[in-house]
Every structure is written in C-alpha cells, then in structure tokens.
Design an enzyme around this catalytic site. Structure first.
Site, PDB file in Angstrom:
ATOM      1  N   ARG A   1       0.837  -1.211   0.000  1.00  0.00           N
ATOM      2  CA  ARG A   1       0.000   0.000   0.000  1.00  0.00           C
ATOM      3  C   ARG A   1       0.871   1.260   0.000  1.00  0.00           C
ATOM      4  O   ARG A   1       0.442   2.328  -0.385  1.00  0.00           O
ATOM      5  CB  ARG A   1      -0.968   0.015   1.196  1.00  0.00           C
TER       6      ARG A   1
ATOM      7  N   ASP B   1      -5.545  18.771 -15.456  1.00  0.00           N
ATOM      8  CA  ASP B   1      -5.902  17.412 -15.864  1.00  0.00           C
ATOM      9  C   ASP B   1      -5.547  17.266 -17.344  1.00  0.00           C
ATOM     10  O   ASP B   1      -6.210  17.842 -18.212  1.00  0.00           O
ATOM     11  CB  ASP B   1      -7.402  17.183 -15.606  1.00  0.00           C
TER      12      ASP B   1
HETATM   13  N1  PLP Z   1     -10.252  13.174 -15.796  1.00  0.00           N
HETATM   14  C1  PLP Z   1     -10.794  13.090 -17.025  1.00  0.00           C
HETATM   15  C2  PLP Z   1     -10.585  14.213 -17.985  1.00  0.00           C
HETATM   16  C3  PLP Z   1     -11.557  11.983 -17.390  1.00  0.00           C
HETATM   17  O1  PLP Z   1     -12.098  11.910 -18.609  1.00  0.00           O
HETATM   18  C4  PLP Z   1     -11.744  10.940 -16.450  1.00  0.00           C
HETATM   19  C5  PLP Z   1     -12.561   9.756 -16.787  1.00  0.00           C
HETATM   20  O2  PLP Z   1     -13.213   9.712 -17.787  1.00  0.00           O
HETATM   21  C6  PLP Z   1     -11.170  11.062 -15.181  1.00  0.00           C
HETATM   22  C7  PLP Z   1     -10.422  12.180 -14.874  1.00  0.00           C
HETATM   23  C8  PLP Z   1     -11.359   9.980 -14.131  1.00  0.00           C
HETATM   24  O3  PLP Z   1     -10.590   8.879 -14.461  1.00  0.00           O
HETATM   25  P1  PLP Z   1     -10.979   7.361 -14.040  1.00  0.00           P
HETATM   26  O4  PLP Z   1     -12.233   7.011 -14.748  1.00  0.00           O
HETATM   27  O5  PLP Z   1      -9.783   6.589 -14.460  1.00  0.00           O
HETATM   28  O6  PLP Z   1     -11.186   7.356 -12.558  1.00  0.00           O
END
Ligand code: PLP
Length: 392
Positions: free
Chosen positions: A59, A184
């Site tokens: 972990r 992101d």
């Molecule tokens: N960020 C973006 C831009 C996403 O499109 C997604 C999922 O579609 C996520 C975060 C979350 O990722 P996960 O589905 O792997 O938890």
C-alpha cells in the site's frame, strides 16, 4: 550445438545448493506481494529511520509500481510521479492532500464530472470551497485568484467541446499569485502537451485512457516536483489509492507504444476532421487541429499534436445523433477514450446527462453532438463508417 545441448549447459551452470544470480529480466517483473521480507531487526530499524531504502508494504510502494512511476515521470518531465487505482483516486488524493479547511479552489466550469462532484459534494464537507470560473474568465487568468484561493484546477482540451485553455498563461498567473496550478492532462497526455514544462505545478491524468491505451486498466497518475509528490505520497498511503502491481505491469506494457499510438491517433483524428468538415449533415466539427477551431491558435502554441478526440455536431439534433450512433459499425458505442479501438459516446447521455437546454448552452454542448475517441483502425474505414452513419 543443438538447442537441447544449449539447455543442458544452461542447467549445469547452477549447482545444487547454489543460488542463481539475480535475474536480469528484460521486462518488469510483477511483484505480486502485499508485503516484503527483511533479513534482520537492524534492517527494519534502518528502514524505519529512513537510512536504508527498502520496500515494506505494497500500500506504500511496490517495485512494479515504482517502475511505471519512474517511466511516467520521465515522459511527463516530472521529478516524481505517483500512480493510483483510478483517475478519480489521483484527483481526490490531490484535493485532500493539498487543501485544508478555509481554502478556495478556482475550477474551470467545464471540468470532468467526477472532479466536479469531489469538489462540490466531498471537499465542501471539509471546509474547502470551490468557485467555478467560465472559459472566458480563464482567458484573463490574473483575475481568477482571490484572497482565499489556494489552487486553480483546469483541463484542456475540454470535454466534449474540445475548447482549449492557454496552459502557460494560467500557470504563469498562478505562480505569480503563489497558488498551485493543477491541470488534468488526460485528453492530450504529455506526448502532445507537456504541461509541467509550461509551468503547471501538478499534472493529473486518468491512465485508463491514453497512457495505458488498451482499455483494460483503470488507473490514474499525479506528477510534478519531488516535494509536492512527496506530500501526496503520504496522503496516498492514508487514503489507500495506490495501483495494484498487476495493472501497473499492464500499464507499463501499454506505455511502450504510447508515442507511436499518440502519433497515429493525432494523424487519424485530423484526417477524420478534415474529411467531415463541411459535410451537409453536420453543423460543426470540433477539433483543435482544424484552422476553423476557435482556439486553434492557442492549441498550436502548446500542443505537439492535437489529440485523438473529435466532436461532431449533427444538424438534425438529438434524433439524427441517436440514429447515426445506432448505425455505427466500426466505432463502438462506449464511454471512455484513449484506447486502440475507436469509440463513440453521446454527451447528452454521458458527461452532460440530464442538463437543461440552458445548462447545455452554457457548456457549449448540443443535443446533436457525438464524441469520438479515434482509435488505431484504418482512417479510411473510420471515415466511411461515420459518413454512412450520418447520412442515414
Ligand atoms: N479526468 C478526465 C478528464 C476523465 O475523462 C476521467 C474519466 O473519464 C477522469 C479524470 C477519471 O478517471 P478514471 O475514470 O480513471 O477514474
């Protein structure tokens, strides 16, 4: 010498009772273990005192996981990276690891739904407030930061409209104001958009998408400066979101072709966009690589390639989009993105499900939109599939 002689001499190298030397495996072994063995109390003590690096418990850390983290850090141009069991585990660890009661997050209003809900339904319960800012407000990032702002969170290209935010401008404004910029980068990946080199403090990605690329792993990653990642490593231990060794191995294998895949996704998505732009059945083709895209200039300045995501808008609205969706033969009707298979989803049934016409208009989303994740199939087959579907 026959091949059986070869086998014979190889086995003779190891004598009874003798330990073979450490195996120099070409690929990363899967350390499928929850815990690690120490030789002595002195070794455990040295580990606990931080004087002798070792693995204690999966972990916390695991060699297969560390191997893929090292690889992602190199790709992202980061000092360090941490992988998680999902993109959302990465998102929530960043939010809970870096913010405290009284802090404000300024978040772009057009954001992944899961991130929106962590901020508005969970972080809000612990005294973290979120102020949502429009795409227009992100055009003057110096004005985004208020007295309580601790973090600015955004993504680009934005789902599903593929509008683009000026990453350098936001990162520079955040740095000047002394607040953390978190981006992101799931839709582009660092291959197309190296956001840390543009000044972003923390990169978040769902590796479920392009990094793994084969739609068979759910995972996430945070990358950035060692100090920041070190703090988040402690949070990850407590929240427990680390990726398991088995999918960490699969992720590392998928990433061996990341650059090749991304180049092909870029090429085919551009070919599809150019082939469909101006089609009589379409009101618009949204792709940052098209000169007609409203943010093409910004995209050109910060993206090496424009990505594998395309959004088409059918003139016939919802009925036409549903009909075309049902007729697809090569594109598969599925959520998610970034894999080798081309996928299509309808934003009004997924990311924008249940929104009023007014809310849809605010997000720039129409009922006729089809979001395409362009895979690695032949471009001509994909174009033909879309044309037969939209001409139905
Ligand atoms: N960020 C973006 C831009 C996403 O499109 C997604 C999922 O579609 C996520 C975060 C979350 O990722 P996960 O589905 O792997 O938890």
């Amino acid at each position: 010498m026959s091949s059986s002689d070869n086998h014979g001499s190889a086995t003779r190298l190891i004598h009874a009772g003798e330990r073979p030397p450490a195996a120099a495996s070409l690929t990363v072994p899967i350390y499928e273990t929850s815990t690690f063995v120490f030789d002595s109390a002195a070794d455990v003590e040295a580990y606990a005192a931080g004087t002798k690096p070792a693995y204690l418990y999966s972990r916390y850390d695991n060699p297969t996981v560390v191997a893929v983290e090292t690889k992602i850090a190199e790709i992202d141009g980061a000092e360090a990276a941490l992988v998680f069991g999902s993109g959302m585990a990465a998102v929530s660890t960043a939010i809970f690891g870096l913010l405290e009661a009284g802090d404000e997050v300024v978040c772009c209003a057009a954001i992944y739904g899961g991130t929106f809900h962590v901020l508005t339904s969970l972080a809000s319960r612990f005294g973290v407030t979120t102020r949502f800012a429009s795409l227009d407000e992100f055009r003057t990032p110096e004005a985004l930061v208020g007295p309580k702002t601790r973090m600015v969170w955004f993504e680009s290209p934005i789902n599903p409209t593929l509008r683009v935010i000026d990453v350098r401008a936001v990162a520079t404004a955040c740095r000047a104001a002394g607040v953390l910029s978190v981006m992101d980068n799931t839709f582009a990946s660092a291959i197309n958009q190296p956001v840390l080199a543009m000044g972003v403090d923390l990169s978040v990605q769902s590796v479920t998408k392009y990094l793994n690329g084969h739609s068979d792993v759910t995972g996430g990653v945070l990358s950035g400066r060692a100090g920041l990642i070190g703090r988040l490593a402690k949070t990850r231990r407590l929240l427990g979101g680390i990726l398991d060794p088995q999918p960490a191995y699969a992720l590392g294998r998928g990433m061996k072709t990341l650059t090749l895949r991304v180049a092909r996704h870029n090429e085919t998505a551009l070919a599809i966009s150019l082939a469909l732009e101006g089609h009589a059945a379409l009101a618009a083709v949204h792709y940052p690589g098209l000169p007609s895209h409203p943010d093409h200039g910004i995209a050109k300045g910060q993206m090496h390639g424009f990505g594998g995501m395309v959004c088409i808008d059918l003139k016939g609205g919802q009925a036409a989009a549903f009909r075309a969706f049902d007729r697809l033969q090569v594109f598969q009707r599925a959520a998610s993105l970034g894999g080798v298979e081309s996928l299509c989803s309808l934003p009004i049934l997924t990311s924008q499900f249940g929104l009023s016409d007014e809310a849809l208009a605010k997000a720039g989303v129409t009922r006729g939109m089809m979001r395409l994740s362009v895979g690695l199939e032949d471009a001509a087959d994909l174009i033909a599939d879309l044309i037969q579907a939209i001409e139905s």
